[in-house]
Design a protein around this motif. Structure first.
Motif, PDB file in Angstrom:
ATOM      1  N   UNK A 129       0.817  -1.218   0.000  1.00  0.00           N
ATOM      2  CA  UNK A 129       0.000   0.000   0.000  1.00  0.00           C
ATOM      3  C   UNK A 129       0.849   1.265   0.000  1.00  0.00           C
ATOM      4  N   UNK A 130       2.133   1.112  -0.306  1.00  0.00           N
ATOM      5  CA  UNK A 130       3.040   2.250  -0.319  1.00  0.00           C
ATOM      6  C   UNK A 130       3.704   2.400  -1.681  1.00  0.00           C
ATOM      7  N   UNK A 131       4.141   3.634  -1.974  1.00  0.00           N
ATOM      8  CA  UNK A 131       4.892   3.908  -3.194  1.00  0.00           C
ATOM      9  C   UNK A 131       6.343   4.173  -2.833  1.00  0.00           C
ATOM     10  N   UNK A 132       7.257   3.491  -3.510  1.00  0.00           N
ATOM     11  CA  UNK A 132       8.687   3.703  -3.325  1.00  0.00           C
ATOM     12  C   UNK A 132       9.199   4.466  -4.543  1.00  0.00           C
ATOM     13  N   UNK A 133       9.431   5.783  -4.362  1.00  0.00           N
ATOM     14  CA  UNK A 133       9.854   6.636  -5.481  1.00  0.00           C
ATOM     15  C   UNK A 133      11.256   6.262  -5.952  1.00  0.00           C
ATOM     16  N   UNK A 134      11.469   6.346  -7.267  1.00  0.00           N
ATOM     17  CA  UNK A 134      12.742   5.974  -7.875  1.00  0.00           C
ATOM     18  C   UNK A 134      13.617   7.214  -8.036  1.00  0.00           C
ATOM     19  N   UNK A 135      14.811   7.184  -7.447  1.00  0.00           N
ATOM     20  CA  UNK A 135      15.775   8.271  -7.611  1.00  0.00           C
ATOM     21  C   UNK A 135      16.446   8.162  -8.977  1.00  0.00           C
ATOM     22  N   UNK A 136      16.781   9.292  -9.566  1.00  0.00           N
ATOM     23  CA  UNK A 136      17.471   9.263 -10.862  1.00  0.00           C
ATOM     24  C   UNK A 136      18.350  10.499 -11.032  1.00  0.00           C
ATOM     25  N   UNK A 137      19.380  10.329 -11.844  1.00  0.00           N
ATOM     26  CA  UNK A 137      20.257  11.430 -12.240  1.00  0.00           C
ATOM     27  C   UNK A 137      20.430  11.346 -13.749  1.00  0.00           C
ATOM     28  N   UNK A 138      20.325  12.476 -14.408  1.00  0.00           N
ATOM     29  CA  UNK A 138      20.456  12.484 -15.868  1.00  0.00           C
ATOM     30  C   UNK A 138      21.089  13.791 -16.315  1.00  0.00           C
ATOM     31  N   UNK A 139      21.587  13.798 -17.544  1.00  0.00           N
ATOM     32  CA  UNK A 139      22.172  15.019 -18.071  1.00  0.00           C
ATOM     33  C   UNK A 139      22.751  14.840 -19.460  1.00  0.00           C
ATOM     34  N   UNK A 140      23.207  15.940 -20.016  1.00  0.00           N
ATOM     35  CA  UNK A 140      23.874  15.893 -21.320  1.00  0.00           C
ATOM     36  C   UNK A 140      24.808  17.080 -21.454  1.00  0.00           C
ATOM     37  N   UNK A 141      25.713  16.955 -22.409  1.00  0.00           N
ATOM     38  CA  UNK A 141      26.589  18.054 -22.782  1.00  0.00           C
ATOM     39  C   UNK A 141      26.761  17.997 -24.290  1.00  0.00           C
ATOM     40  N   UNK A 142      26.675  19.149 -24.942  1.00  0.00           N
ATOM     41  CA  UNK A 142      26.736  19.201 -26.408  1.00  0.00           C
ATOM     42  C   UNK A 142      27.540  20.416 -26.848  1.00  0.00           C
ATOM     43  N   UNK A 143      28.415  20.204 -27.797  1.00  0.00           N
ATOM     44  CA  UNK A 143      29.219  21.305 -28.334  1.00  0.00           C
ATOM     45  C   UNK A 143      28.917  21.453 -29.820  1.00  0.00           C
ATOM     46  N   UNK A 144      28.562  22.668 -30.222  1.00  0.00           N
ATOM     47  CA  UNK A 144      28.316  22.934 -31.642  1.00  0.00           C
ATOM     48  C   UNK A 144      29.424  23.813 -32.207  1.00  0.00           C
ATOM     49  N   UNK A 145      29.982  23.351 -33.312  1.00  0.00           N
ATOM     50  CA  UNK A 145      31.058  24.091 -33.979  1.00  0.00           C
ATOM     51  C   UNK A 145      30.592  24.548 -35.355  1.00  0.00           C
ATOM     52  N   UNK A 146      30.798  25.823 -35.651  1.00  0.00           N
ATOM     53  CA  UNK A 146      30.489  26.377 -36.969  1.00  0.00           C
ATOM     54  C   UNK A 146      31.750  26.306 -37.834  1.00  0.00           C
ATOM     55  N   UNK A 147      31.712  25.433 -38.828  1.00  0.00           N
ATOM     56  CA  UNK A 147      32.871  25.302 -39.714  1.00  0.00           C
ATOM     57  C   UNK A 147      33.015  26.530 -40.603  1.00  0.00           C
ATOM     58  N   UNK A 148      31.880  27.019 -41.096  1.00  0.00           N
ATOM     59  CA  UNK A 148      31.813  28.277 -41.854  1.00  0.00           C
ATOM     60  C   UNK A 148      30.360  28.717 -41.873  1.00  0.00           C
ATOM     61  N   UNK A 149      30.008  29.634 -42.737  1.00  0.00           N
ATOM     62  CA  UNK A 149      28.649  30.184 -42.732  1.00  0.00           C
ATOM     63  C   UNK A 149      27.590  29.169 -43.168  1.00  0.00           C
ATOM     64  N   UNK A 150      28.005  28.051 -43.791  1.00  0.00           N
ATOM     65  CA  UNK A 150      27.032  27.084 -44.305  1.00  0.00           C
ATOM     66  C   UNK A 150      27.135  25.710 -43.642  1.00  0.00           C
ATOM     67  N   UNK A 151      28.259  25.407 -43.005  1.00  0.00           N
ATOM     68  CA  UNK A 151      28.476  24.083 -42.423  1.00  0.00           C
ATOM     69  C   UNK A 151      28.630  24.193 -40.905  1.00  0.00           C
ATOM     70  N   UNK A 152      28.031  23.239 -40.171  1.00  0.00           N
ATOM     71  CA  UNK A 152      28.138  23.203 -38.710  1.00  0.00           C
ATOM     72  C   UNK A 152      27.976  21.759 -38.230  1.00  0.00           C
ATOM     73  N   UNK A 153      28.451  21.492 -37.023  1.00  0.00           N
ATOM     74  CA  UNK A 153      28.350  20.148 -36.436  1.00  0.00           C
ATOM     75  C   UNK A 153      28.037  20.252 -34.949  1.00  0.00           C
ATOM     76  N   UNK A 154      27.327  19.238 -34.436  1.00  0.00           N
ATOM     77  CA  UNK A 154      27.063  19.122 -33.000  1.00  0.00           C
ATOM     78  C   UNK A 154      27.594  17.775 -32.514  1.00  0.00           C
ATOM     79  N   UNK A 155      28.339  17.814 -31.403  1.00  0.00           N
ATOM     80  CA  UNK A 155      28.877  16.616 -30.774  1.00  0.00           C
ATOM     81  C   UNK A 155      28.208  16.487 -29.407  1.00  0.00           C
ATOM     82  N   UNK A 156      27.571  15.338 -29.142  1.00  0.00           N
ATOM     83  CA  UNK A 156      26.655  15.222 -28.009  1.00  0.00           C
ATOM     84  C   UNK A 156      26.903  13.948 -27.204  1.00  0.00           C
TER      85      UNK A 156
END
Length: 397
Positions: A300-327
């Motif tokens: 008759x009880x609820x046992x809440x689940x602990x969690x940790x999450x996250x992300x990191x992403x870097x976007x590089x502009x190669x020039x005015x038309x090309x770009x990339x994201x690393x995640x």
């Protein structure tokens, strides 16, 4: 011809003109500005699963959903190819200047992802539209459905996948009442609980938790958020308090849970770094596209689940038309191992890496390629992975 008919005729003609010139402004009728926008996007994906591919009807075949990554026998590798245009979307908005000098706005947006099939891939490829956003905003207040105040949409990196850092980000749209004043915003949001009540065993012997979705909370979910903006970027801290409930078959269980999330974006010239880190108890559906449930029903009880999450992403502009994201993105659940006889073998962790290359010959048109490697591991140590190569073409209007 009546004034109303003239207005509708003007709206239609202007909308056609705007569609050709790719502007967002559709028309002005009286004191109301009417706008529209959206994009058309084609996704083609080759996916290789280490433990067998999900069924063709699985949402994980349309975009990356961590909980759908199969786990088990590594000898069951299976590659599949999918192509769809379901992420394409359309939005419509109004802004009306009132007699008191203030403006009331409305916004509605639709797409076709994660909706009932409505057709088949043999002939029609028909899909039902689904509501993404529908809200009214006035004098600092917002009423309707949109992104949760607990989520920082601005921290999401540019990816070809629909979400990108799926297991690492807060990602929820729901009905709410929100008030914003300066850098602060507060909201009361629609409550919903995902509870583990039992488990099912598949032919491979893997015990997957059974999920009950309950809507029995007596209080709304509450969020508070602070946003700091500067020349170098921005930083957001958000807090969540909610009530998990399960009131079925004579059981009346509830548990209070909390979470905190920090996220933001830092500029490095033309490049940028985006990030998020979220920790809490009973977050459930708020993180990882519900890769873990909010709680386990223990008698008759609820046992809440602990969690940790996250992300990191870097976007590089190669020039005015090309770009990339690393995640890089991750999720980790702290499951109560004393309750595995109830919950079966729940997800313990999920992580993914991705990199893309995007090319925009003109501002609104983008061609791209993205590679993603994703892994999911159960509490028992059973795991599986997916590798996906995705090609997309998108035109925003």
């Amino acid at each position: 011809m009546t004034t109303k008919a003239i207005a509708l005729k003007t709206l239609t003609a202007t909308a056609v003109l705007c569609a050709l010139t790719a502007t967002a402004q559709a028309a002005t009728i009286g004191g109301t500005d009417v706008t529209y926008g959206g994009y058309v996007k084609l996704d083609a994906m080759w996916s290789d699963y280490s433990a067998g591919a999900p069924a063709g009807t699985s949402v994980g075949r349309d975009f990356y959903v961590p909980s759908t990554t199969p786990v088990g026998n590594d000898d069951n590798s299976d590659a599949v190819f999918d192509m769809h245009a379901r992420e394409s979307r359309f939005n419509f908005g109004t802004a009306t200047l009132l007699d008191n000098g203030k403006t009331v706005k409305t916004h509605i947006e639709l797409d076709f992802l994660a909706s009932a099939p409505g057709g088949n891939e043999r002939v029609s490829n028909s899909y039902s539209p689904r509501i993404r956003h529908a809200f009214i905003s006035y004098d600092g207040w917002l009423f309707g459905q949109t992104w949760s105040n607990f989520q920082n949409v601005g921290a999401l990196p540019e990816a070809l996948d629909f979400i990108g850092p799926a297991e690492g980000t807060v990602f929820v749209r729901q009905s709410q009442i929100k008030y914003t004043t300066g850098a602060w915003s507060f909201s009361l949001e629609n409550p919903e609980s995902t509870i583990t009540t039992d488990f099912t065993t598949n032919p491979q012997g893997i015990k997957s938790p059974s999920m009950a979705v309950t809507d029995d909370a007596s209080l709304p979910d509450f969020t508070a958020r602070y946003t700091h903006k500067a020349d170098w970027g921005n930083f957001v801290v958000a807090a969540l308090a909610r009530q998990l409930t399960y009131k079925v078959g004579g059981v009346d269980a509830d548990e209070t849970s909390f979470g905190i999330s920090a996220s933001g974006m830092v500029k490095f010239g033309e490049d940028n770094l985006k990030f998020m880190l979220t920790q809490g108890k009973g977050l459930g559906r708020y993180v990882g596209v519900n890769v873990a449930h909010g709680a386990v029903l223990n008698g008759n009880d609820l046992d809440a689940i602990d969690s940790t999450s996250g992300f990191i992403a870097y976007q590089h502009k190669w020039n005015s038309k090309w770009r990339s994201t690393f995640l890089y993105s991750f999720f980790s659940a702290d499951n109560n191992t004393d309750l595995l006889s109830i919950s079966g073998d729940p997800t313990e962790s999920s992580q993914s890496y991705s990199a893309n290359i995007l090319y925009s010959p003109v501002k609104r048109l983008t061609f791209g390629a993205e590679f993603k490697h994703a892994e999911r591991e159960l509490e028992s140590g059973v795991d599986g992975d997916m590798e996906r190569l995705q090609f997309s073409v998108k035109y925003a209007f």
